[in-house]
Design a protein around this motif. Structure first.
Motif, PDB file in Angstrom:
ATOM      1  N   SER A 143       0.859  -1.179   0.000  1.00 41.93           N
ATOM      2  CA  SER A 143       0.000   0.000   0.000  1.00 41.93           C
ATOM      3  C   SER A 143       0.898   1.231   0.000  1.00 41.93           C
ATOM      4  O   SER A 143       2.091   1.148   0.250  1.00 41.93           O
ATOM      5  N   CYS A 144       0.292   2.346  -0.282  1.00 43.79           N
ATOM      6  CA  CYS A 144       1.027   3.605  -0.374  1.00 43.79           C
ATOM      7  C   CYS A 144       0.366   4.592   0.590  1.00 43.79           C
ATOM      8  O   CYS A 144      -0.855   4.735   0.584  1.00 43.79           O
ATOM      9  N   ALA A 145       1.182   5.231   1.439  1.00 39.70           N
ATOM     10  CA  ALA A 145       0.629   6.185   2.403  1.00 39.70           C
ATOM     11  C   ALA A 145       1.580   7.367   2.569  1.00 39.70           C
ATOM     12  O   ALA A 145       2.795   7.227   2.419  1.00 39.70           O
ATOM     13  N   TYR A 146       0.998   8.497   2.888  1.00 38.33           N
ATOM     14  CA  TYR A 146       1.802   9.705   3.092  1.00 38.33           C
ATOM     15  C   TYR A 146       2.348   9.714   4.512  1.00 38.33           C
ATOM     16  O   TYR A 146       1.623   9.498   5.474  1.00 38.33           O
ATOM     17  N   ASN A 147       3.643   9.995   4.656  1.00 40.62           N
ATOM     18  CA  ASN A 147       4.288  10.081   5.954  1.00 40.62           C
ATOM     19  C   ASN A 147       4.534  11.564   6.250  1.00 40.62           C
ATOM     20  O   ASN A 147       5.350  12.211   5.581  1.00 40.62           O
ATOM     21  N   ASP A 148       3.820  12.097   7.246  1.00 36.16           N
ATOM     22  CA  ASP A 148       3.935  13.516   7.576  1.00 36.16           C
ATOM     23  C   ASP A 148       5.337  13.884   8.051  1.00 36.16           C
ATOM     24  O   ASP A 148       5.824  14.983   7.767  1.00 36.16           O
ATOM     25  N   ASP A 149       5.982  12.993   8.802  1.00 36.09           N
ATOM     26  CA  ASP A 149       7.330  13.289   9.304  1.00 36.09           C
ATOM     27  C   ASP A 149       8.334  13.433   8.159  1.00 36.09           C
ATOM     28  O   ASP A 149       9.193  14.314   8.188  1.00 36.09           O
ATOM     29  N   LEU A 150       8.228  12.554   7.172  1.00 30.78           N
ATOM     30  CA  LEU A 150       9.149  12.609   6.031  1.00 30.78           C
ATOM     31  C   LEU A 150       8.676  13.586   4.957  1.00 30.78           C
ATOM     32  O   LEU A 150       9.427  13.923   4.053  1.00 30.78           O
ATOM     33  N   ARG A 151       7.404  13.973   5.055  1.00 31.22           N
ATOM     34  CA  ARG A 151       6.769  14.789   4.020  1.00 31.22           C
ATOM     35  C   ARG A 151       6.919  14.144   2.648  1.00 31.22           C
ATOM     36  O   ARG A 151       7.305  14.778   1.668  1.00 31.22           O
TER      37      ARG A 151
END
Length: 168
Positions: A143-151
């Motif tokens: 799956s693909c998800a956005y990581n806020d820490d890594l932006r």
């Protein structure tokens, strides 16, 4: 395409043969996972037979674990274009060709996310589930998800399930 595994490692060599349809969808015609302990020269020999039998004119293969095997493919299949793919972090414009190394360079996350999105949008046509067997496991765990820490987007994999088929 070919994702080369590591002899004795946790990854397997996977060969996938497909074709582009007039509607732009890719139909998967054949796929095979090779045993982790199989002699790499036997793999290359068999893969060459499949590529010839299918009438492939181009093969995309990973460069990281497969550079030597790709050299053997080029010699054994002089009429087939072997395009080596190398993953790098954050390639800004999708894919870039490195003329010095004769390699296509792409961002791993973007490439795998493209596969996940294409599967969800029905752009890849697979044989029936009973024919595909464990190959589907390689796809449905991704799956693909956005990581806020890594932006940035990340590819997530459930458990320790290999994703070699997705890379082939």
């Amino acid at each position: 395409g070919i994702d080369w595994g590591v002899l004795g490692g946790n990854t397997r060599t996977v060969l996938t043969i497909g074709g582009l349809q007039p509607d732009g969808k890719i139909r998967i015609l054949y796929a095979k996972k090779y045993p982790v302990d199989q002699d790499p020269t036997e793999q290359v020999t068999e893969i060459c037979r499949y590529i010839n039998a299918a009438g492939c004119y181009m093969v995309a293969a990973d460069r990281g674990n497969g550079h030597v095997a790709n050299s053997f493919l080029r010699k054994a299949l002089p009429n087939v274009r072997v395009a080596e793919i190398e993953y790098k972090a954050k390639v800004s414009n999708g894919m870039q060709y490195n003329d010095k190394t004769k390699t296509w360079i792409t961002d791993r996350t973007r490439a795998v996310a493209g596969i996940v999105i294409d599967v969800k949008r029905g752009k890849l046509i697979f044989p029936a589930k009973d024919v595909m067997g464990t190959f589907f496991d390689d796809l449905v765990t991704l799956s693909c998800a956005y990581n806020d820490d890594l932006r940035a987007y990340q590819i997530l994999r459930q458990g320790n399930t290999p994703d070699d088929f997705a890379h082939s």
